[in-house]
Enzyme design. Structure first.
Site, PDB file in Angstrom:
ATOM      1  N   ARG A 170       0.848  -1.197   0.000  1.00  0.00           N
ATOM      2  CA  ARG A 170       0.000   0.000   0.000  1.00  0.00           C
ATOM      3  C   ARG A 170       0.883   1.246   0.000  1.00  0.00           C
ATOM      4  O   ARG A 170       1.567   1.535   0.986  1.00  0.00           O
ATOM      5  CB  ARG A 170      -0.929   0.019   1.220  1.00  0.00           C
ATOM      6  CG  ARG A 170      -1.810   1.274   1.250  1.00  0.00           C
ATOM      7  CD  ARG A 170      -3.017   1.161   2.162  1.00  0.00           C
ATOM      8  NE  ARG A 170      -2.695   1.135   3.569  1.00  0.00           N
ATOM      9  CZ  ARG A 170      -3.613   1.242   4.554  1.00  0.00           C
ATOM     10  NH1 ARG A 170      -4.893   1.359   4.238  1.00  0.00           N
ATOM     11  NH2 ARG A 170      -3.246   1.187   5.813  1.00  0.00           N
ATOM     12  N   ASP A 450      -3.816   2.597  13.895  1.00  0.00           N
ATOM     13  CA  ASP A 450      -3.056   3.331  12.901  1.00  0.00           C
ATOM     14  C   ASP A 450      -3.628   4.736  12.796  1.00  0.00           C
ATOM     15  O   ASP A 450      -4.391   5.169  13.660  1.00  0.00           O
ATOM     16  CB  ASP A 450      -3.001   2.592  11.559  1.00  0.00           C
ATOM     17  CG  ASP A 450      -4.352   2.539  10.836  1.00  0.00           C
ATOM     18  OD1 ASP A 450      -5.318   3.203  11.282  1.00  0.00           O
ATOM     19  OD2 ASP A 450      -4.438   1.828   9.821  1.00  0.00           O
TER      20      ASP A 450
END
Length: 536
Positions: A170, A450
């Site tokens: 990603r 996150d």
């Protein structure tokens, strides 16, 4: 490290200001930098135009407009088309584990028993120069068969096992810069930097190993942004001499505007896309941010905004239906729990929540799911093995039910509480502090958090304060209450962590940034933009 390693090679128009560490010369080669510079020169103007279009659409939302399906793309939604079949190693994605691209995480995740590991340069990685370059080296080593290592701190050996998880990368989103590299005087896109270096160094090696250059694409808000990625992929394939459509991707539907363009996103990437993912934590953040000026869209406590209900349940159902109609995989969301090793009872309760969440996803037709910790792989896999004996559920279609704009904007029921406010403060500041210290994936109160965590926390507080939202006990959220709670919760955190650890951290900067973001008249689009200036 030789003297030559201290200075990046000369490439016309490219300036690298990041410190050159050991082995960085293997990544920052003249050819690699020239390739990335070519991506910038060809595509950055379009990227900036699309970011301006985001801002213009947000201004319309702030003026009262609501997101809706696009009339100009109705023919695509009504059309009878399907995406290209997935590569063989991506036909079974029942459990995907995610995490940053540090060496230990990569080995442990690839060995975890998950089907897929998403190595993350985005929300789970603080984009310090060292984190990014070390991550690229680690990924290059993975495909070179040289990822094994011995931890110098404890002497433990980490070695890649046979049949590791499939690797998907990603890159950062379109909005994030890479301030350590300029091309012709302009700052490079973080997305093009992350994608470009990985594709240049690893695409051919991954194909030779029977896999391929696979990517998860984050934070998109429109099908035009997907079209840009598709053009980037096509250009990279031609420039690097890769087979056509060998670069494959999955798109995270983690913004509210993108939920209204799922068909269109699949269509733009139809030769290369394998599926869509319910990026539910960022989706909550985007819901708040997109509708920030709409008083009637205030959400209850974060704990009340759960999957299977209101806008989250409707968006997940629409994602499954859209994907399966087009032959694409519908991936479920993240289970962020981590083991509670010193409390068996609480650990069992946490694992039961994970199991129930994965059962819901399998029942609703998802083709796989995400976990944040290796210990959750077995829990999730057991559920999908039972509920999904085939490699996927592409043949499953939810009950025929029209999901319209109002369904995607339906507000979750529940109250706003002082406890919810305090939890947002406590968790949000702790994550920002860790991020400023270089960590993007952070265990907080037995969850692996996150950047989405802090984004939900600070946007929810901002919206509550902006509208003077009423709490369950009748009080309103105002600056005085926020400041009182902030001071008290930081004292609580100091007690939890211990004075020595707290004082050694970057809490003063984290508190100042969090407070600034909350009290600003304008809601910052992403906290990682001002935070990046403190670590870059």
């Amino acid at each position: 490290m030789t003297a030559a390693d201290m200075v990046p090679p000369a490439v016309q128009g490219v300036v690298v200001t990041g410190r050159i560490g050991p082995r960085y010369s293997e990544i920052l080669t003249a050819d690699a930098l020239a390739f990335v510079a070519g991506l910038h020169r060809r595509f950055d103007a379009r990227r900036l135009e699309l970011l301006a279009a985001r801002a213009a659409r947000q201004a319309r939302f702030d003026a009262g407009e609501l997101p809706d399906f696009l009339p100009e793309t109705a023919a695509i939604r009504a059309g009878d088309w399907r995406v290209a079949p997935a590569p063989a190693d991506l036909t079974d994605r029942r459990v995907e584990i995610t995490g940053p691209v540090d060496r230990k995480m990569i080995v442990n995740a690839l060995n975890s028993g998950a089907n897929v590991f998403m190595g993350d340069f985005e929300d789970a990685t603080c984009p310090t120069w060292a984190n990014l370059l070390d991550g690229q080296l680690n990924l290059k080593d993975r495909w070179a068969g040289a990822i094994d290592f011995v931890d110098a701190r404890n002497g433990k050996t980490y070695a890649l096992k046979a049949d590791p998880a499939v690797l998907i990368i990603r890159p950062r989103g379109w909005h994030l810069p890479e301030s350590h590299v300029t091309v012709d005087g302009a700052t490079l896109s973080g997305a093009l930097f992350d994608f470009g270096l990985y594709a240049f160094h690893c695409a051919k090696a991954s194909l030779a190993a029977g896999s391929g250059p696979y990517f998860y694409l984050p934070k998109m808000e429109s099908h035009l942004e997907a079209r840009l990625w598709n053009d980037v992929f096509a250009h990279a394939e031609t420039t690097l001499g890769l087979p056509a459509a060998s670069i494959r991707c999955t798109v995270l539907i983690e913004t509210l505007p993108a939920a209204f363009e799922m068909d269109e996103i699949l269509y733009e990437l139809r030769e290369r896309i394998t599926g869509l993912n319910c990026g539910r934590w960022d989706y909550i953040f985007s819901f708040i941010k997109t509708l920030r000026a709409h008083r009637d869209c205030l959400l209850p406590d974060r704990a009340k905004v759960v999957m299977g209900k209101a806008f989250l349940g409707n968006y997940a159902e629409l994602l499954v239906r859209t994907c399966h109609r087009r032959g694409a995989f519908a991936m479920g969301g993240m289970a962020a729990q981590i083991p509670i090793k010193n409390d068996p009872e609480r650990n069992a309760a946490a694992l039961a929540k994970v199991k129930a969440d994965k059962e819901r996803e399998a029942r609703e037709g998802h083709d796989g799911t995400w976990v944040a910790h290796p210990d959750l792989v077995g829990v999730a896999k057991a559920v999908f093995d039972e509920k999904m004996p085939a490699p996927n559920q592409l043949g499953f279609m939810p009950a025929d039910r029209a999901i319209g704009r109002d369904d995607l904007l339906a507000i979750h029921e529940g109250t706003r509480t002082e406890a919810g406010l305090r939890e947002n403060i406590r968790v949000g500041v702790q994550y920002v502090e860790a991020w400023l210290g270089g960590r993007g994936a952070v265990p907080i109160y037995n969850l692996m958090e996150d950047a989405a965590t802090a984004e939900i926390s600070r946007t929810q507080i901002w919206q509550w304060l902006h509208f003077g939202a009423a709490l369950e006990d009748g009080r309103t959220v105002d600056e005085a209450l926020f400041r009182t709670c902030l001071a008290e919760e930081m004292e609580r955190v100091r007690g939890e962590l211990g004075a020595e650890a707290y004082d050694a951290g970057r809490f003063p900067q984290a508190i100042a940034l969090f407070e600034q973001l909350i009290l600003s008249d304008r809601l910052e689009a992403f906290l990682t933009l001002p935070a990046y200036r403190l670590v870059a």
